[in-house]
Design a protein around this motif. Structure first.
Motif, PDB file in Angstrom:
ATOM      1  N   ALA A  63       0.823  -1.204   0.000  1.00 50.37           N
ATOM      2  CA  ALA A  63       0.000   0.000   0.000  1.00 50.37           C
ATOM      3  C   ALA A  63       0.861   1.260   0.000  1.00 50.37           C
ATOM      4  CB  ALA A  63      -0.949  -0.005   1.194  1.00 50.37           C
ATOM      5  N   GLU A  64       1.919   1.258   0.808  1.00 52.07           N
ATOM      6  CA  GLU A  64       2.736   2.465   0.919  1.00 52.07           C
ATOM      7  C   GLU A  64       3.494   2.771  -0.375  1.00 52.07           C
ATOM      8  OE1 GLU A  64       4.818  -0.986   3.085  1.00 52.07           O
ATOM      9  OE2 GLU A  64       2.794  -0.079   2.969  1.00 52.07           O
ATOM     10  N   GLU A  65       3.640   1.780  -1.258  1.00 49.43           N
ATOM     11  CA  GLU A  65       4.345   2.016  -2.523  1.00 49.43           C
ATOM     12  C   GLU A  65       3.486   2.778  -3.529  1.00 49.43           C
ATOM     13  OE1 GLU A  65       7.288  -1.395  -3.688  1.00 49.43           O
ATOM     14  OE2 GLU A  65       5.498  -2.342  -2.863  1.00 49.43           O
ATOM     15  N   VAL A  66       2.171   2.744  -3.375  1.00 50.47           N
ATOM     16  CA  VAL A  66       1.308   3.385  -4.356  1.00 50.47           C
ATOM     17  C   VAL A  66       0.538   4.581  -3.801  1.00 50.47           C
ATOM     18  CG1 VAL A  66       1.038   1.318  -5.761  1.00 50.47           C
ATOM     19  CG2 VAL A  66      -0.543   1.725  -3.875  1.00 50.47           C
ATOM     20  N   LEU A  67       0.399   4.682  -2.470  1.00 55.37           N
ATOM     21  CA  LEU A  67      -0.340   5.813  -1.915  1.00 55.37           C
ATOM     22  C   LEU A  67       0.362   7.119  -2.283  1.00 55.37           C
ATOM     23  CD1 LEU A  67      -1.341   4.483   1.631  1.00 55.37           C
ATOM     24  CD2 LEU A  67      -2.744   4.629  -0.439  1.00 55.37           C
ATOM     25  N   GLY A  68      -0.396   8.067  -2.794  1.00 55.05           N
ATOM     26  CA  GLY A  68       0.161   9.329  -3.256  1.00 55.05           C
ATOM     27  C   GLY A  68       0.556   9.310  -4.715  1.00 55.05           C
ATOM     28  N   SER A  69       0.628   8.099  -5.304  1.00 57.64           N
ATOM     29  CA  SER A  69       0.952   7.985  -6.739  1.00 57.64           C
ATOM     30  C   SER A  69      -0.335   8.053  -7.565  1.00 57.64           C
ATOM     31  CB  SER A  69       1.657   6.659  -7.016  1.00 57.64           C
ATOM     32  OG  SER A  69       2.830   6.525  -6.242  1.00 57.64           O
ATOM     33  N   THR A  70      -0.156   8.182  -8.870  1.00 53.64           N
ATOM     34  CA  THR A  70      -1.305   8.105  -9.772  1.00 53.64           C
ATOM     35  C   THR A  70      -1.368   6.678 -10.341  1.00 53.64           C
ATOM     36  OG1 THR A  70      -0.074   8.682 -11.770  1.00 53.64           O
ATOM     37  CG2 THR A  70      -0.927  10.504 -10.414  1.00 53.64           C
ATOM     38  N   PRO A  71      -2.487   6.295 -10.967  1.00 49.76           N
ATOM     39  CA  PRO A  71      -2.589   4.953 -11.550  1.00 49.76           C
ATOM     40  C   PRO A  71      -1.594   4.691 -12.676  1.00 49.76           C
ATOM     41  CG  PRO A  71      -4.772   5.908 -11.244  1.00 49.76           C
ATOM     42  CD  PRO A  71      -3.787   7.001 -10.978  1.00 49.76           C
ATOM     43  N   ARG A  72      -0.793   5.714 -13.031  1.00 52.03           N
ATOM     44  CA  ARG A  72       0.231   5.469 -14.069  1.00 52.03           C
ATOM     45  C   ARG A  72       1.207   4.381 -13.651  1.00 52.03           C
ATOM     46  NH1 ARG A  72       0.177  11.191 -14.189  1.00 52.03           N
ATOM     47  NH2 ARG A  72      -0.728  12.022 -16.117  1.00 52.03           N
ATOM     48  N   VAL A  73       1.316   4.148 -12.359  1.00 55.39           N
ATOM     49  CA  VAL A  73       2.225   3.112 -11.878  1.00 55.39           C
ATOM     50  C   VAL A  73       1.808   1.735 -12.390  1.00 55.39           C
ATOM     51  CG1 VAL A  73       0.962   2.638  -9.728  1.00 55.39           C
ATOM     52  CG2 VAL A  73       3.431   2.285  -9.806  1.00 55.39           C
ATOM     53  N   LEU A  74       0.533   1.611 -12.834  1.00 53.99           N
ATOM     54  CA  LEU A  74       0.025   0.330 -13.328  1.00 53.99           C
ATOM     55  C   LEU A  74       0.027   0.245 -14.846  1.00 53.99           C
ATOM     56  CD1 LEU A  74      -3.125   0.052 -11.019  1.00 53.99           C
ATOM     57  CD2 LEU A  74      -0.840  -0.864 -10.589  1.00 53.99           C
ATOM     58  N   LYS A  75       0.409   1.313 -15.539  1.00 62.58           N
ATOM     59  CA  LYS A  75       0.306   1.338 -17.000  1.00 62.58           C
ATOM     60  C   LYS A  75       1.175   0.262 -17.640  1.00 62.58           C
ATOM     61  CE  LYS A  75       0.100   4.993 -19.502  1.00 62.58           C
ATOM     62  NZ  LYS A  75       0.306   6.311 -20.136  1.00 62.58           N
ATOM     63  N   SER A  76       0.572  -0.447 -18.605  1.00 64.94           N
ATOM     64  CA  SER A  76       1.304  -1.499 -19.319  1.00 64.94           C
ATOM     65  C   SER A  76       1.841  -1.015 -20.654  1.00 64.94           C
ATOM     66  CB  SER A  76       0.367  -2.689 -19.574  1.00 64.94           C
ATOM     67  OG  SER A  76      -0.677  -2.306 -20.464  1.00 64.94           O
ATOM     68  N   GLY A  77       1.342   0.128 -21.129  1.00 61.30           N
ATOM     69  CA  GLY A  77       1.742   0.613 -22.442  1.00 61.30           C
ATOM     70  C   GLY A  77       0.908   0.056 -23.582  1.00 61.30           C
ATOM     71  N   ARG A  78      -0.079  -0.760 -23.242  1.00 66.55           N
ATOM     72  CA  ARG A  78      -0.901  -1.375 -24.294  1.00 66.55           C
ATOM     73  C   ARG A  78      -2.094  -0.509 -24.692  1.00 66.55           C
ATOM     74  NH1 ARG A  78      -1.049  -7.945 -23.299  1.00 66.55           N
ATOM     75  NH2 ARG A  78       1.219  -8.242 -23.270  1.00 66.55           N
ATOM     76  N   GLN A  79      -2.437   0.486 -23.875  1.00 67.43           N
ATOM     77  CA  GLN A  79      -3.522   1.398 -24.222  1.00 67.43           C
ATOM     78  C   GLN A  79      -2.943   2.678 -24.822  1.00 67.43           C
ATOM     79  OE1 GLN A  79      -5.031  -1.649 -22.417  1.00 67.43           O
ATOM     80  NE2 GLN A  79      -3.970  -0.353 -20.965  1.00 67.43           N
ATOM     81  N   THR A  80      -3.679   3.266 -25.728  1.00 67.64           N
ATOM     82  CA  THR A  80      -3.218   4.486 -26.389  1.00 67.64           C
ATOM     83  C   THR A  80      -3.562   5.714 -25.545  1.00 67.64           C
ATOM     84  OG1 THR A  80      -5.297   4.777 -27.572  1.00 67.64           O
ATOM     85  CG2 THR A  80      -3.627   3.396 -28.626  1.00 67.64           C
ATOM     86  N   SER A  81      -2.948   6.839 -25.901  1.00 68.52           N
ATOM     87  CA  SER A  81      -3.278   8.097 -25.229  1.00 68.52           C
ATOM     88  C   SER A  81      -4.733   8.466 -25.442  1.00 68.52           C
ATOM     89  CB  SER A  81      -2.375   9.221 -25.761  1.00 68.52           C
ATOM     90  OG  SER A  81      -1.021   8.938 -25.506  1.00 68.52           O
ATOM     91  N   ALA A  82      -5.257   8.182 -26.623  1.00 73.16           N
ATOM     92  CA  ALA A  82      -6.663   8.473 -26.914  1.00 73.16           C
ATOM     93  C   ALA A  82      -7.587   7.686 -25.988  1.00 73.16           C
ATOM     94  CB  ALA A  82      -6.979   8.149 -28.375  1.00 73.16           C
TER      95      ALA A  82
END
Length: 589
Positions: A63-82
Motif C-alpha cells: 500500500a505504501e508504494e502506491v499511496l500518493g501515486s497516480t494509476p500510471r504506476v500500473l500502466k502497461s503501455g498497451r492502451q493508447t493516449s486516446a
C-alpha cells in the motif's frame, strides 16, 4: 486513507437504528478492505489515497508504494493516449466508466482486467474522489484464447484447420471474383499413411504429420494458405494466378518436398501424395464447389497410381451422379414421409441409469433400408431440403416425446437437434412454445441441441429466440463441443445446460495424449461453468473409465445402446428402470 475521510457526499444516513449499526464507517472500511475485487480510491487529481488488500495481492505493490501515486504506476503501455483521454473525459464529467484494459504487475507481468471507475461528486456535481474497482479476467481470457486456438487451428501441426480454411477460402473466392484473377484449391492426401500408423503407431503418425505440415508450408509462398483438414488430408489455397498452369508449379513443389525421406521414431519414412487441383473461373463456381471438385480430382489422382496430381474436369461430375440420385430420392422421401426418429439413450456411466436421450433422424428408404442422417444430410443442405427436414424433425420429435411420456414412467429429457437456420428464424421460440402446449409437455421434457456455430450468430432473431427460450425454461445442449467456434461469452449468453464431447476426441482416449488433454480441458471448463457434460460415441470400457476418472459421468454410445426406434426405446427404458430398481432393492435388503 480511512473510509470515514471520504466526503460526506458518499455517506448514507441510516433509516433505522439497526441499519446504522451495520453501516458504521469502520465496518464499511473493513468490508471494502477484505472485498474479493481489487479497489482503490483516488482524489480529484487522480492520486491514490486508499487501496484494499485485494489490490496489493493483484498487483504486488504494498500500500505504501502506491499511496500518493497516480494509476500510471500500473500502466502497461498497451492502451493508447486516446484511450485514456476518453476515460478521463468520461469520469471528470461525473459519469461512470467501465471497460477492459491491460495493467502491469509490479514484476512486469501484464494482467487483463475489467475496470469500473465511479466518480464521487460534491453538491455541484464536480468529482472529489474516484472509486476504482478491478476484476482480474486474465485466466478467463486465456481460456477463451485457448478455445479459439482449438476452433481455428489444428493442435497437431499448428496449421489452420478446416473451419479456418473454409473462412479463408470464402474470402479468397470473393477477391478472385472482384479482381478476375483465377485461384486454385489443391487437396492433398498422403499415400499409404495407414501403413505408418500400423507400423509406428499413432505417435509415429502424428510426428510424421507435424513434419509434413512444416514441409508443405516451406514449399509455398507466404501468401498461400496451407491447412490440415483431417487425418492425413491437407488443403492449399493459391491466389492471384497470372496463368492457370501456375497451379501445376505449386503441385510439383509440393510433390518434390514430400519426396524427401523423414526420420520418425528412429525409422526412415518415404511418403508421397495424391493431389487434386480445382481452378476458379466457372460462373457457377462457389467455394464449396471448388473444394468438392478438388476432392474429386484428388481421388482420380489416387486411382491413377498415386504420388501425382490431377486437375478437375467435367467428366468427373459423372462420379457425382449418385449424389443427384440421392437428392431425387430424398425429395420423394419428404413427399411420402419416409423418415422416422430413433432414440439413443444417455446414461450415467456410474450406475447405468438412463438420464436422457437424443432423437436421431433416420430415412426408411424402400431400396436402401434404414439410412443414417450422416449419409444424406449433406445433400439435403446443398439442395435446399434441409429446412423442410428440420421442421419435420422438430414436430415429429415433440409428438414422439409426448407418446413416450405416456408409456414410460419417469421419462428422461430428450434432445432434439435444431439447426443454425432454424435459430435465424423469428418463429422458432413461438413454435417451441406452441408444440409444448399442443402436446402438454413441460419445458424440461426436451432439450434443444445446437452446434457451436449457432452460438456465434448475432442476428436479432437469434437473440430474441434465446430470450424467449430462456423465459420458457427450455435448456440447450451444445453438440460436438470443441470442434467449432468455441466461445466462453456465448456459453454465458445462451441458456446452456449441457455440452457434448465430440466422439472424435473420445475415440482418441488411450491413443492420443492430445485428445485426452483436450477432453480434460473441456470437462474442466464445463465444471467451472456448472454445465452438464455428455460424452458421445463411448464404445469401450477404457473410454468409460477415463471419462469417469476425469469427471464426465454421462455418455451415449454403443457401449450402452444403439439408437432404437421409439417402441424399442420405450421397452428398453422400462426394462432398465425395473432392473435398476430391483438391484437397488436387493442391495438395500
Amino acid at each position: 486513507m480511512e473510509i470515514r475521510e471520504i466526503p460526506a457526499a458518499v455517506s448514507v444516513e441510516p433509516a433505522e437504528p439497526v441499519e446504522a449499526g451495520l453501516l458504521r464507517p469502520e465496518l464499511m472500511e473493513r468490508a471494502l478492505h477484505v472485498a474479493a475485487n481489487a479497489m482503490f480510491i483516488a482524489d480529484r487529481n487522480g492520486r491514490i489515497r486508499w487501496v484494499n488488500a485485494a489490490f496489493t495481492r493483484l498487483y504486488g505493490f504494498a500500500a505504501e508504494e502506491v499511496l500518493g501515486s497516480t494509476p500510471r504506476v500500473l500502466k502497461s503501455g498497451r492502451q493508447t493516449s486516446a484511450f485514456y483521454r476518453e476515460l478521463w473525459t468520461t469520469v471528470r464529467a461525473g459519469k461512470v466508466w467501465r471497460g477492459h484494459l491491460s495493467n502491469r504487475h509490479k514484476n512486469g507481468e501484464v494482467l487483463d482486467v475489467d475496470q469500473t471507475i465511479t466518480p464521487v461528486c460534491d453538491e455541484h456535481g464536480k468529482p472529489t474522489h474516484y472509486y476504482v474497482v478491478y476484476e482480474d479476467i486474465t485466466e478467463r481470457l486465456r481460456s477463451e484464447q485457448q478455445l479459439t486456438q482449438l476452433a481455428m487451428f489444428d493442435s497437431l501441426t499448428g496449421l489452420p484447420n478446416r473451419n479456418q480454411f473454409h473462412i479463408r477460402l470464402s474470402e479468397a473466392f470473393a477477391r478472385s471474383r472482384r479482381s478476375a484473377k483465377p485461384m486454385a484449391v489443391l487437396l492433398l492426401d498422403l499415400d499409404h499413411f495407414k501403413n505408418v500408423n500400423d507400423t509406428l503407431g499413432h505417435a509415429g503418425g502424428d510426428e510424421l504429420l507435424a513434419k509434413v505440415g512444416r514441409c508443405l508450408t516451406s514449399a509455398l509462398r507466404d501468401t498461400d494458405v496451407v491447412a490440415r483438414l483431417s487425418g492425413d488430408e491437407f488443403a492449399v489455397l493459391v491466389e492471384d494466378l497470372a496463368r492457370p498452369d501456375q497451379a501445376i508449379d505449386s503441385a510439383r513443389r509440393l510433390l518434390d518436398v514430400l519426396s524427401s525421406s523423414y526420420k520418425v521414431l528412429g525409422a526412415t519414412i518415404q511418403v508421397g501424395a495424391s493431389i487434386g487441383i480445382a481452378l476458379s473461373g466457372d460462373l457457377e463456381d462457389t467455394p464449396e464447389r471448388l473444394l468438392r471438385n478438388a476432392d474429386l480430382a484428388m481421388y482420380r489422382a489416387k486411382s491413377r497410381g498415386r504420388n501425382c496430381f490431377q486437375f478437375f474436369d467435367a467428366a468427373m461430375d459423372l462420379a457425382a451422379r449418385k449424389r443427384y440420385d440421392l437428392r431425387d430420392a430424398l425429395r420423394t422421401a419428404l413427399r411420402k414421409d419416409e423418415f422416422k426418429l430413433c432414440f439413443q439413450p444417455q446414461v450415467d456411466m456410474r450406475t447405468g441409469m438412463p438420464v436422457g436421450a437424443e432423437a436421431l433422424l433416420r430415412w426408411n428408404d424402400p431400396h436402401r433400408g434404414l439410412v443414417t442422417a450422416s449419409e444424406f444430410i449433406g445433400v439435403a443442405e446443398q439442395d435446399g431440403m434441409i429446412s423442410a427436414l428440420n421442421d419435420w424433425v422438430l414436430r415429429a420429435g415433440f409428438a414422439e416425446v409426448a407418446r413416450l411420456h405416456r408409456v414410460v414412467p419417469s421419462m428422461v429429457p430428450v434432445s432434439i437437434n435444431v439447426s443454425a437456420g432454424q435459430f435465424d428464424r423469428t418463429d422458432l421460440a413461438p413454435t417451441i412454445e406452441s408444440l409444448l402446449r399442443e402436446h402438454d409437455l413441460p419445458a424440461t421434457a426436451i432439450r434443444l441441441e445446437i452446434t457451436e456455430t449457432v452460438m456465434l450468430r448475432s442476428s436479432l432473431a437469434v437473440h430474441e429466440n434465446i430470450r424467449q427460450l430462456g423465459r420458457l425454461g427450455v435448456t440447450i445442449s451444445v453438440d460436438d463441443f470443441g470442434t467449432g467456434y468455441s466461445s466462453l461469452p456465448a456459453l454465458r449468453e445462451f441458456p446452456i445446460g449441457t455440452i457434448k464431447l465430440d466422439m472424435s476426441y473420445v475415440r482418441g482416449i488411450g491413443r492420443s495424449a492430445r485428445d485426452e488433454l483436450l477432453l480434460c480441458a473441456i470437462i474442466g471448463i464445463a465444471r467451472m461453468l456448472k454445465l452438464g457434460v455428455v460424452a458421445e460415441g463411448v464404445e469401450t470400457a477404457a473410454q468409460r473409465d477415463f471419462l469417469i476418472r476425469e469427471g464426465c459421468f454421462q455418455a451415449q454410445g454403443h457401449l450402452y445402446q444403439r439408437a432404437l426406434p421409439a417402441e424399442e426405446f420405450a421397452a428398453w427404458m422400462r426394462f432398465q428402470q425395473r432392473s435398476i430398481c430391483a438391484a437397488s432393492m436387493a442391495s438395500a435388503g
